[in-house]
Design an enzyme around this catalytic site. Structure first.
Site, PDB file in Angstrom:
ATOM      1  CB  SER B   9       7.734   7.620  19.613  1.00 14.11           C
ATOM      2  OG  SER B   9       7.808   7.789  18.191  1.00 14.11           O
ATOM      3  N   GLY B  10       7.956   3.997  19.124  1.00 14.01           N
ATOM      4  CA  GLY B  10       7.133   2.858  18.703  1.00 14.01           C
ATOM      5  C   GLY B  10       6.407   2.293  19.916  1.00 14.01           C
ATOM      6  CD1 TRP B  12      11.590  -2.047  23.823  1.00 16.54           C
ATOM      7  CD2 TRP B  12      10.069  -1.812  25.452  1.00 16.54           C
ATOM      8  NE1 TRP B  12      12.188  -2.376  25.020  1.00 16.54           N
ATOM      9  CE2 TRP B  12      11.274  -2.239  26.046  1.00 16.54           C
ATOM     10  CE3 TRP B  12       8.982  -1.580  26.288  1.00 16.54           C
ATOM     11  CZ2 TRP B  12      11.432  -2.445  27.411  1.00 16.54           C
ATOM     12  CZ3 TRP B  12       9.127  -1.790  27.659  1.00 16.54           C
ATOM     13  CH2 TRP B  12      10.342  -2.226  28.212  1.00 16.54           C
ATOM     14  N   GLY B  13       9.010   1.922  22.785  1.00 13.28           N
ATOM     15  CA  GLY B  13       9.461   3.268  23.145  1.00 13.28           C
ATOM     16  C   GLY B  13       8.399   4.021  23.929  1.00 13.28           C
ATOM     17  CE  LYS B 119      14.602  -7.440  24.687  1.00  8.88           C
ATOM     18  NZ  LYS B 119      13.445  -8.201  25.208  1.00  8.88           N
ATOM     19  CB  ALA B 152       5.715  -3.158  24.421  1.00  4.60           C
ATOM     20  CE  LYS B 204      14.554 -11.786  22.508  1.00  3.00           C
ATOM     21  NZ  LYS B 204      13.305 -11.157  22.899  1.00  3.00           N
ATOM     22  CG  ASN B 269      11.876 -14.851  16.199  1.00  5.09           C
ATOM     23  OD1 ASN B 269      12.479 -14.843  15.145  1.00  5.09           O
ATOM     24  ND2 ASN B 269      11.805 -13.783  16.977  1.00  5.09           N
ATOM     25  CD  GLN B 299      16.737  -9.569  14.641  1.00  5.27           C
ATOM     26  OE1 GLN B 299      16.121  -8.651  14.100  1.00  5.27           O
ATOM     27  NE2 GLN B 299      18.028  -9.758  14.464  1.00  5.27           N
TER      28      GLN B 299
END
EC number: 1.1.1.8
Lengths: 356, 356
Positions: B9-10, B12-13, B119, B152, B204, B269, B299
């Site tokens: 539930s962040g 994006w969630g 991801k 998001a 990516k 990034n 990442q």
């Protein structure tokens, strides 16, 4: 021994001459001298452009501040410029190619090979008129193309970049073109797909109009990336439907995805379309072109119109929602926001057809 | 009737729950209620996060200002949240998946299908550890993935965007996932290539580091497009060498070229790598991460390191000049400018291998 003539001396033509000149000196299989046909102009100083180029090794009008190489010889006489050459590089505005070929017919070596660096073919109702094909037909020579993410001034400053040579059958000629253009900062790859490579250089401009609309509407990075991707897919599908020999892999080359990225990030097509959307479509492209481009016409708007004629005459409109929307918006029939109202069913159609 | 639980539930969630909730209400084949497992937190007001979500229909902490839909029910109890569900959406930080699966083992429906929106897999020496694969192994269920150019917050604001579902064998499950996520502003396409789609979402990030270096060095649009293109090719080649079933066409989907564009234009990034290059590599990534990301790790730097280990242990370094350069630069062994010193021979090797 190969002897090269560059036909054209604008911004990109001058950079091409610079790239070539450094290789002809370096490589034994090429004559050092690179002849460059220059459409003669009188400079404000009263001097002739060719004289100044030959004196300073600089195209002071179209690429000021960059040395072309001492072995570049500017020549205002077209027939004389191609004399003895067996590698002909075409890099003029596209509307001049036909006239130039007519003047050259019968006056070039029978074993000559051509390459076209010219983007922006006409897409006629009967299909795209490849410039490489025009050259082949008019001069009876084999003709490859070189396309890519190539902003001339950035390459002139020797910033790293790439390009793609598209060839027909003659792999050894293609390898020679690669040798002639490759430098440590300009990486060239050959693919056997002249139609696919050449079409990329034209169709991307229509996608850049769509990208400009998204920018003008401030829709963000997701939307822009989606529109660019759909555009790339439609470029691929359209090319394959016009020329079944076109390969998917061509669109992963510099001429495909990289040139599309460059054109959708910078460039005049994106910029004027951005302004069009910001004005809510209330100021026409004619008006914006007059103001922002001193009356020059946008390639992307023109290409979208031509592609639209092909699509509607062949009953393909539903397969190309993005190209169709670009045309409808740029002619004022739909608002700029329509660029993202591409229906799911249409997109699924693109998916289906392009996977065939 | 299909019953959906969102595990996570962040930011994006929560957006995923919103997309799903509007479809379960609209479509007859789904239960209206969407359960969302929330890692319980106490808000500064003293209230519990789940209580506030259930009262206001808003995730006030991770997606403030956006209504999720009245049919989204936040549940702090993991086992209870998945009870009766046969469609499980995994969208937690990747380091928590294993623990969650362990808690769920034996407690979910045998006919459940999973989908991972996560991801950033780990690339181990023995090869990439797909999160979809981890879920399948731990829970004994089939697991698809959904990836794409998905910032998001932009999707939460209903700006047009796209995504890709990657599936294994079960086409009808994939079609159901597409139904569950698709909206007029969120276009989802399914491809039978779970490995390819999932790898895109991780690899990516390493390319975005390269793009950031180019930005920091102010090398212009040509160079950036070239580096992104080479990166896309290396993503494709690496994926195919790890999983021979991976398809080239996957890289034309939203998960491929579109997500790469979004990530190389915006995103952390790109941003931190830009700062790294502007500082001439004199301030380490550790230092910049501490300053710019409150100590979170990038990442892309991590993925480049992991990929490098695979490449060097398998003798593949020469096939991946861009991935290798990103790792060498980010660890201070080469200066940022080395990103464009990719040798011609290496690039030709990429070309050769990826055309196989």
């Amino acid at each position: 021994m190969y002897k090269v003539t560059v036909i054209g001396s604008g911004n990109w033509g001058s950079v091409a001459a610079k790239l070539i000149a450094c290789n002809t000196v370096r490589l034994d299989s090429f004559h050092d001298e690179v002849r460059m046909w220059v459409f003669e102009e009188k400079l404000p100083s009263g001097e002739k452009l060719t004289d100044v180029i030959n004196k300073t090794n600089e195209n002071v009008k179209y690429l000021p501040g960059i040395k072309l190489g001492k072995n570049v010889v500017a020549d205002p006489d077209l027939e004389n410029a191609v004399k003895g050459a067996n590698m002909l590089v075409f890099v003029t505005p596209h509307q001049f190619v036909e006239g130039i070929c007519k003047r050259l017919a019968g006056k070039i070596r029978a074993d000559a090979e051509g390459i076209s660096l010219i983007k922006g073919m006409e897409v006629k109702k009967e299909g795209p008129s490849l410039i490489s094909n025009l050259i082949t037909k008019q001069l009876g020579i084999n003709c490859s193309v070189l396309m890519g993410a190539n902003i001339a001034n950035e390459i002139a400053m020797e910033k790293f970049s790439e390009a793609t040579v598209g060839y027909n059958q003659n792999k050894s000629a293609a390898d020679r073109w690669v040798q002639l253009f490759c430098t440590p900062y300009f990486n060239v790859t050959a693919v056997q797909d002249v139609e696919g490579v050449e079409l990329c250089g034209t169709l991307k401009n229509a996608v850049a109009i769509a990208a400009g609309f998204v920018d003008g509407l401030e829709m963000g990075n997701n939307t822009k990336a989606a529109i660019m991707r759909i555009g790339l897919k439609e470029m691929m599908t359209f090319s394959k439907m016009c020329f079944p020999s076109v390969k998917d892999s061509t669109f992963f080359e510099s001429c495909g995805v990289a040139d599309l990225i460059t054109t959708c990030m910078g460039g005049r097509n994106r910029k004027v379309a951005d302004a069009y959307a910001r004005n809510g479509g209330k100021r026409s492209f004619d008006e914006l072109e007059a103001e922002m481009l001193q009356g020059q016409k946008l390639q992307g708007v023109l290409t979208a119109k031509e592609v639209h004629e092909v699509l509607s005459s062949r009953g393909w409109l539903h397969i190309f929602p993005l190209f169709s929307a670009v045309h409808a918006i740029s002619t004022g029939r739909l608002p700029p926001s329509a660029i993202v109202k591409i229906s799911e069913e249409n997109l699924r159609h693109v998916q289906l057809v392009s996977s065939l």
